[in-house]
Design a protein around this motif. Structure first.
Motif, PDB file in Angstrom:
ATOM      1  N   ARG A  21      -4.234   8.629   9.244  1.00 32.38           N
ATOM      2  CA  ARG A  21      -2.880   8.591   8.671  1.00 32.38           C
ATOM      3  C   ARG A  21      -2.589   8.970   7.461  1.00 32.38           C
ATOM      4  N   ARG A  26     -11.193  -3.612  13.792  1.00 29.72           N
ATOM      5  CA  ARG A  26     -11.061  -3.299  12.075  1.00 29.72           C
ATOM      6  C   ARG A  26     -11.943  -1.943  12.340  1.00 29.72           C
ATOM      7  N   ASN A  51      -5.421  -2.778   1.771  1.00 28.17           N
ATOM      8  CA  ASN A  51      -4.383  -3.479   2.591  1.00 28.17           C
ATOM      9  C   ASN A  51      -4.352  -5.039   1.984  1.00 28.17           C
ATOM     10  N   ARG A  95       0.918  -1.296   0.066  1.00 27.83           N
ATOM     11  CA  ARG A  95      -0.088  -0.039  -0.151  1.00 27.83           C
ATOM     12  C   ARG A  95       0.922   1.165  -0.173  1.00 27.83           C
TER      13      ARG A  95
HETATM   14  P1  ATP Z   1       1.191  -0.276   9.559  1.00 27.32           P
HETATM   15  O1  ATP Z   1       2.146   0.598   8.656  1.00 27.32           O
HETATM   16  O2  ATP Z   1       0.232   0.359  10.536  1.00 27.32           O
HETATM   17  O3  ATP Z   1       1.769  -1.399  10.177  1.00 27.32           O
HETATM   18  P2  ATP Z   1      -0.191  -2.090   8.109  1.00 27.32           P
HETATM   19  O4  ATP Z   1      -1.215  -2.086   7.095  1.00 27.32           O
HETATM   20  O5  ATP Z   1       1.179  -2.935   7.727  1.00 27.32           O
HETATM   21  O6  ATP Z   1       0.002  -0.791   8.708  1.00 27.32           O
HETATM   22  P3  ATP Z   1      -0.360  -4.284  10.267  1.00 27.32           P
HETATM   23  O7  ATP Z   1      -0.982  -3.986  11.548  1.00 27.32           O
HETATM   24  O8  ATP Z   1       1.126  -4.299  10.291  1.00 27.32           O
HETATM   25  O9  ATP Z   1      -0.670  -2.980   9.532  1.00 27.32           O
HETATM   26  O10 ATP Z   1      -1.041  -5.269   9.409  1.00 27.32           O
HETATM   27  C1  ATP Z   1      -0.501  -5.861   8.184  1.00 27.32           C
HETATM   28  C2  ATP Z   1      -1.644  -6.345   7.426  1.00 27.32           C
HETATM   29  O11 ATP Z   1      -2.251  -7.252   7.989  1.00 27.32           O
HETATM   30  C3  ATP Z   1      -2.688  -5.309   7.069  1.00 27.32           C
HETATM   31  O12 ATP Z   1      -2.396  -4.265   6.034  1.00 27.32           O
HETATM   32  C4  ATP Z   1      -4.038  -5.806   6.766  1.00 27.32           C
HETATM   33  O13 ATP Z   1      -3.704  -6.425   5.456  1.00 27.32           O
HETATM   34  C5  ATP Z   1      -3.707  -7.202   7.649  1.00 27.32           C
HETATM   35  N1  ATP Z   1      -4.357  -6.734   8.970  1.00 27.32           N
HETATM   36  C6  ATP Z   1      -3.845  -6.439  10.380  1.00 27.32           C
HETATM   37  N2  ATP Z   1      -4.724  -6.582  11.123  1.00 27.32           N
HETATM   38  C7  ATP Z   1      -5.892  -6.945  10.792  1.00 27.32           C
HETATM   39  C8  ATP Z   1      -7.154  -7.102  11.137  1.00 27.32           C
HETATM   40  N3  ATP Z   1      -7.248  -6.791  12.534  1.00 27.32           N
HETATM   41  N4  ATP Z   1      -8.214  -7.644  10.129  1.00 27.32           N
HETATM   42  C9  ATP Z   1      -7.827  -7.864   9.124  1.00 27.32           C
HETATM   43  N5  ATP Z   1      -6.674  -7.700   8.455  1.00 27.32           N
HETATM   44  C10 ATP Z   1      -5.899  -7.129   9.140  1.00 27.32           C
END
Ligand code: ATP
Length: 417
Positions: free
Chosen positions: A152, A142, A104, A19
């Motif tokens: 953000r 979520r 995501n 992303r």
């Molecule tokens: P950040 O930069 O904040 O870490 P991120 O999108 O990488 O953003 P993460 O928490 O590391 O967030 O999660 C990685 C991926 O896992 C997300 O992009 C999403 O696809 C998935 N994900 C994380 N938590 C959830 C959730 N509670 N429900 C569904 N998908 C989730």
């Protein structure tokens, strides 16, 4: 970091890294999904298992996170109510389908190919936050994540898809948000407080109807009027958001931002017959800030600062009218002699409070400098010398008088304009 290892299974970059790359943002950390392997095979290849709830591993060389492609089945309420299938048979598309937002749920293969079964790229380009599937409803975290991404990516102008708003309304009506654990709320809230637009996280939760469940004390501020001569923006909730905005512009840390969020909670419980005045909202606010912080199991230092800002922010705003004894009481209550960082945080929160009003944004504020001069003067007292010269029983009184003298000198010499 590139790795020399070769595997018999497929790996894809997923989630935030893909992303952020597509948005030309810096990549903070990289998460990978593994297709066609099971738990034992990962260990055989030297990966280290780290997942408590999910099959997640650290790469032996790069130490980046690799998660087995998985499917989740809802078995109960809340975050832990899931059973997980991750036996090497789950496809990439199936794994992407359980992710929260379409932006995501894009994967990138090692050859650079993008796999985007849920049209996340279109949503990135159209600046839309949209849930991937109806399974979004199964995990209330979520909703907080969505608000966090809204904040953000605020500068990109993302909007929330109408059908996602609808889905969240259903989740709220079904009571799903009541199952959010305090720990999960604080994790997401503190991440949002560390971001560039923490005010927009709160505004987004309110817009979604989730604020009244997650932070009812904050939600209650909206619609409460203040005196227009001090607060041309009138609404107490709006003022709180403006204070958070000003604090973020001053690069405040998460603790200071939490204090800004809670500083006026007492205004929500002002007796209606005295509105728009808010007599004694500081002491009521301190009680509410403590209650909120304890409910969310917020770390002690964060709680303490929020309570102190709620209780003493009016001292700061009226500092040039206060007597030396009251200023000393303020500095001692803030424990400023032992913890000067707390004084800095307090000052920053109070500056944000003054500036977080319509048409007051550019105000020059001198109280912080004044308080710091008082602190320097107090630190200049040579306690050892005093101990040598007076009767030990009189030491506390002598120190108190010496401190008052120092503060009186600062008051005498200070020019407020
Ligand atoms: P950040 O930069 O904040 O870490 P991120 O999108 O990488 O953003 P993460 O928490 O590391 O967030 O999660 C990685 C991926 O896992 C997300 O992009 C999403 O696809 C998935 N994900 C994380 N938590 C959830 C959730 N509670 N429900 C569904 N998908 C989730």
């Amino acid at each position: 970091m590139a790795s020399n290892l070769t595997f018999s299974f497929e790996t894809y970059l997923v989630g935030g890294a893909v992303r952020d790359q597509l948005l030309n943002l810096p990549i903070i950390d990289r998460d990978w999904v593994v297709v066609g392997a099971n738990y034992a095979q990962m260990l055989e290849h030297g990966f280290k298992s780290v997942g408590k709830d999910f099959p997640v591993f650290l790469h032996p060389d790069t130490h980046e996170e690799y998660a087995l492609a998985r499917q989740e089945r809802k078995t109960g309420k809340g975050y832990h109510g899931f059973s997980v299938i991750a036996d090497g048979t789950v496809s990439l598309e199936e794994d992407l389908s359980r992710r929260d937002l379409t932006i995501n749920a894009i994967a990138k293969a090692c050859d650079g190919r993008l796999i985007d079964p849920y049209n996340g790229i279109d949503d990135l380009n159209a600046r839309v936050l949209r849930h991937v599937s109806i399974a979004f409803k199964e995990d209330p975290v979520r909703v907080l994540r969505l608000a966090r991404f809204y904040a953000r990516l605020y500068d990109f102008g993302f909007k929330i898809a109408t059908e996602t708003k609808q889905l969240i309304s259903e989740m709220i009506a079904q009571g799903e948000l009541n199952y959010l654990s305090p720990e999960r709320i604080w994790i997401e809230l503190s991440k949002a407080l560390n971001g560039a637009h923490p005010d927009q996280f709160i505004a987004c939760l309110r817009e979604l109807g989730a604020l009244k469940i997650i932070l009812p004390e904050v939600d209650a501020l909206f619609g409460i009027p203040q005196r227009p001569e001090y607060h041309p923006e009138i609404d107490s909730g709006l003022h709180t958001l403006m204070v958070m905005r000003q604090a973020a512009l001053l690069n405040a840390d998460a603790d200071t931002l939490f204090a800004c969020l809670c500083h006026d909670l007492g205004k929500a419980t002002t007796p209606t017959h005295i509105l728009p005045k808010h007599t004694q909202h500081e002491s009521r606010g301190a009680v509410l800030a403590k209650k909120l912080a304890q409910r969310l199991k917020i770390p002690n230092d964060t709680q303490t600062l929020a309570i102190k800002v709620a209780k003493y922010h009016l001292y700061f705003h009226t500092l040039n009218q206060l007597r030396a004894v009251t200023i000393l009481k303020l500095l001692l209550s803030l424990d400023a002699l032992r913890r000067p960082l707390v004084l800095d945080q307090f000052i920053l929160a109070c500056i944000a409070d003054e500036r977080g009003r319509l048409c007051f944004e550019d105000r020059e504020i001198l109280q912080g400098e004044f308080l710091k001069e008082c602190l320097i003067a107090l630190k200049g007292i040579d306690a050892k010398q005093l101990l040598l010269t007076v009767d030990p029983a009189k030491i506390p009184e002598i120190i108190h008088l010496e401190r008052l003298k120092k503060i009186k000198n600062v008051i005498k010499d200070y020019t407020w304009s």
